[in-house]
Design an enzyme around this catalytic site. Sequence first.
Site, PDB file in Angstrom:
ATOM      1  CB  CYS A 181      -3.246  11.430  12.842  1.00  0.00           C
ATOM      2  SG  CYS A 181      -2.624   9.793  12.684  1.00  0.00           S
ATOM      3  CG  ASP A 230       3.774   1.399   9.538  1.00  0.00           C
ATOM      4  OD1 ASP A 230       3.439   2.240  10.396  1.00  0.00           O
ATOM      5  OD2 ASP A 230       3.800   1.668   8.320  1.00  0.00           O
ATOM      6  NE  ARG A 270       1.227  10.125  10.554  1.00  0.00           N
ATOM      7  CZ  ARG A 270       0.809   9.048   9.918  1.00  0.00           C
ATOM      8  NH1 ARG A 270      -0.261   8.437  10.303  1.00  0.00           N
ATOM      9  NH2 ARG A 270       1.484   8.593   8.893  1.00  0.00           N
ATOM     10  NE  ARG A 291      -6.385   4.256   6.309  1.00  0.00           N
ATOM     11  CZ  ARG A 291      -5.376   4.816   6.962  1.00  0.00           C
ATOM     12  NH1 ARG A 291      -5.441   5.003   8.247  1.00  0.00           N
ATOM     13  NH2 ARG A 291      -4.295   5.215   6.322  1.00  0.00           N
ATOM     14  CE  LYS A 317      -1.576   1.634   4.093  1.00  0.00           C
ATOM     15  NZ  LYS A 317      -1.260   3.056   4.297  1.00  0.00           N
ATOM     16  CG  ASN A 318       2.614   2.692   3.534  1.00  0.00           C
ATOM     17  OD1 ASN A 318       1.421   2.966   3.397  1.00  0.00           O
ATOM     18  ND2 ASN A 318       3.200   2.585   4.713  1.00  0.00           N
TER      19      ASN A 318
HETATM   20  C1  UD1 Z   1       4.823   6.866   6.474  1.00  0.00           C
HETATM   21  C2  UD1 Z   1       3.970   5.647   6.287  1.00  0.00           C
HETATM   22  C3  UD1 Z   1       3.475   5.149   7.646  1.00  0.00           C
HETATM   23  C4  UD1 Z   1       4.646   4.935   8.592  1.00  0.00           C
HETATM   24  C5  UD1 Z   1       5.530   6.175   8.655  1.00  0.00           C
HETATM   25  C6  UD1 Z   1       6.813   5.945   9.440  1.00  0.00           C
HETATM   26  C7  UD1 Z   1       2.997   5.990   4.097  1.00  0.00           C
HETATM   27  C8  UD1 Z   1       1.775   6.288   3.306  1.00  0.00           C
HETATM   28  N1  UD1 Z   1       2.838   5.987   5.447  1.00  0.00           N
HETATM   29  O1  UD1 Z   1       4.001   7.884   7.047  1.00  0.00           O
HETATM   30  O2  UD1 Z   1       2.783   3.922   7.443  1.00  0.00           O
HETATM   31  O3  UD1 Z   1       4.165   4.674   9.900  1.00  0.00           O
HETATM   32  O4  UD1 Z   1       5.921   6.565   7.321  1.00  0.00           O
HETATM   33  O5  UD1 Z   1       7.520   4.878   8.927  1.00  0.00           O
HETATM   34  O6  UD1 Z   1       4.046   5.712   3.562  1.00  0.00           O
HETATM   35  N2  UD1 Z   1       7.140  14.650  10.594  1.00  0.00           N
HETATM   36  C9  UD1 Z   1       7.261  16.003  10.867  1.00  0.00           C
HETATM   37  N3  UD1 Z   1       7.034  16.888   9.824  1.00  0.00           N
HETATM   38  C10 UD1 Z   1       6.705  16.480   8.573  1.00  0.00           C
HETATM   39  C11 UD1 Z   1       6.591  15.105   8.313  1.00  0.00           C
HETATM   40  C12 UD1 Z   1       6.826  14.208   9.340  1.00  0.00           C
HETATM   41  O7  UD1 Z   1       7.551  16.399  11.994  1.00  0.00           O
HETATM   42  O8  UD1 Z   1       6.525  17.334   7.695  1.00  0.00           O
HETATM   43  C13 UD1 Z   1       7.367  13.663  11.683  1.00  0.00           C
HETATM   44  C14 UD1 Z   1       6.121  12.833  12.009  1.00  0.00           C
HETATM   45  O9  UD1 Z   1       5.263  13.504  12.904  1.00  0.00           O
HETATM   46  C15 UD1 Z   1       6.725  11.580  12.599  1.00  0.00           C
HETATM   47  C16 UD1 Z   1       8.027  11.414  11.797  1.00  0.00           C
HETATM   48  O10 UD1 Z   1       8.299  12.708  11.229  1.00  0.00           O
HETATM   49  O11 UD1 Z   1       7.035  11.771  13.953  1.00  0.00           O
HETATM   50  C17 UD1 Z   1       7.969  10.407  10.692  1.00  0.00           C
HETATM   51  O12 UD1 Z   1       6.823  10.637   9.899  1.00  0.00           O
HETATM   52  P1  UD1 Z   1       6.767  10.300   8.352  1.00  0.00           P
HETATM   53  O13 UD1 Z   1       7.936   9.462   7.973  1.00  0.00           O
HETATM   54  O14 UD1 Z   1       6.557  11.569   7.607  1.00  0.00           O
HETATM   55  O15 UD1 Z   1       5.457   9.444   8.259  1.00  0.00           O
HETATM   56  P2  UD1 Z   1       4.499   9.393   7.008  1.00  0.00           P
HETATM   57  O16 UD1 Z   1       5.295   9.639   5.795  1.00  0.00           O
HETATM   58  O17 UD1 Z   1       3.299  10.228   7.262  1.00  0.00           O
END
Ligand code: UD1
Length: 432
Positions: A120, A308, A125, A400, A22-23
């Site tokens: 969330c 995850d 996030r 999902r 999915k990701n």
């Molecule tokens: C993706 C995955 C999710 C997984 C996560 C971490 C997808 C669709 N989802 O989510 O399943 O749990 O990676 O492996 O691929 N952060 C910030 N600012 C930002 C972006 C992120 O502070 O602009 C922080 C987040 O709050 C979190 C950390 O960075 O603490 C990692 O998040 P991130 O890797 O961005 O997760 P996703 O990409 O949303």
Amino acid sequence: MDKFVIRGGNPLLGTIRVSGAKNAALPAMAAALLTDEPVILENIPQVRDIETTRKLLSAMGAEVELGYGRAQHRTTISCRQIASPEASYELVKTMRASTLVLGPLVARCGRARVSLPGGCAIGARPIDLHIRGLERLGATINQEHGYVEAVARRLKGAEIRFDKVTVTGTEDLLMAASLAEGETLMSNCAREPEVVDLADLLNKMGARIEGAGTPTIRIQGVERLHGAKHRIIPDRIEAATFLIAAVLTSGDLNVSGCEPGHLGALLEQLSSMGVKTARSQESVRVIGDSPLRAADVVTEEYPGFPTDVQAQYMALATQVQGTSTITENIFENRFMHAQELGRMGANIKIEGSRAIVRGKSPLSGAAVLASDLRASASLVLAALVADGETIIDRVYHIDRGYERIEEKLRAVGAQIRRIGEILPKKATAPAV
Ligand code: UD1
């Protein structure tokens, strides 16, 4: 709202097949926005987040054909014209990964308006790193009424250093930089296999990306991208969930159609607990009848232990003799499943970002509530070894990201069925 009814006690035996990731599929579908030619994606999982992405792209004017069948789980996406470069709150609130369209839209259309995702279940996030990266590429950003609006005549290559490793942030900017003018150098990038898969697709579309899978990615922007055909990598989180299910139930399960190289941290963890596994090129077999030792785990960015899989690992830790400490380093509030596992008899204490699990506690079936995607998976796993019947409510969370999980588990011996909500009967007038 559907529920799962699970009766525990059966070992999982046989072969279970993993679907496409999915990701990896979500960013790949967003990448189709970068070209006016068709992008064909194979091994698309039949899960709700894919349907949400189909709706999202269709609302922008894309043609999205989605077909599932024995041989093909395939989508063809044609974005000849993008009528409206917008992602509404209605769609973004159900799937945060909708923000993946931000970079491609501004790169292709010069403008994007995407709802801010908001809170969330697993933590704050934010998407500040996506936004700051686009600003570095020359976009003007305006945030109001809960939306982020990005405008740029043409993005320009730049140096971007992520303060924190972000998976979708890396993907979003990788797509934007592919159509920018000149070179972009991104550092402290996510190294997840899903990032590499996206870079592979973009390169097939004519992008010039080097270094995906390492912390530093170099992108030479190109004028235009073209159509391509690509097969999505197997879902390593689904594979991990099945491997843990096999260990928990003392089963003998062959998890096929996976990429063992993407499962390194989990396989090492299982091995340190005493689990026996055998790998082939595209499968991992677990023989789950060995005595297990408790082992601590810390979630980290890839190639570390995935956040995850933390919830599923917690279900396993409850069934191992001794104390296991689980430290969650990626998200601040990702222990919602602990309370529900506790209702089934688990002994778990939460101290900030650490969960201390004391095993082995006998689990007993109960009515429990799924709070998010991976938390639901951990409840399914616990139910497979619980005494009696467990009823899991709100399984739309699991839909999902897991393709027909109840059918797959039933085929290898689990007693699991899906029931729809039984609505109260309407009063009818007596017959005359
Ligand atoms: C993706 C995955 C999710 C997984 C996560 C971490 C997808 C669709 N989802 O989510 O399943 O749990 O990676 O492996 O691929 N952060 C910030 N600012 C930002 C972006 C992120 O502070 O602009 C922080 C987040 O709050 C979190 C950390 O960075 O603490 C990692 O998040 P991130 O890797 O961005 O997760 P996703 O990409 O949303």
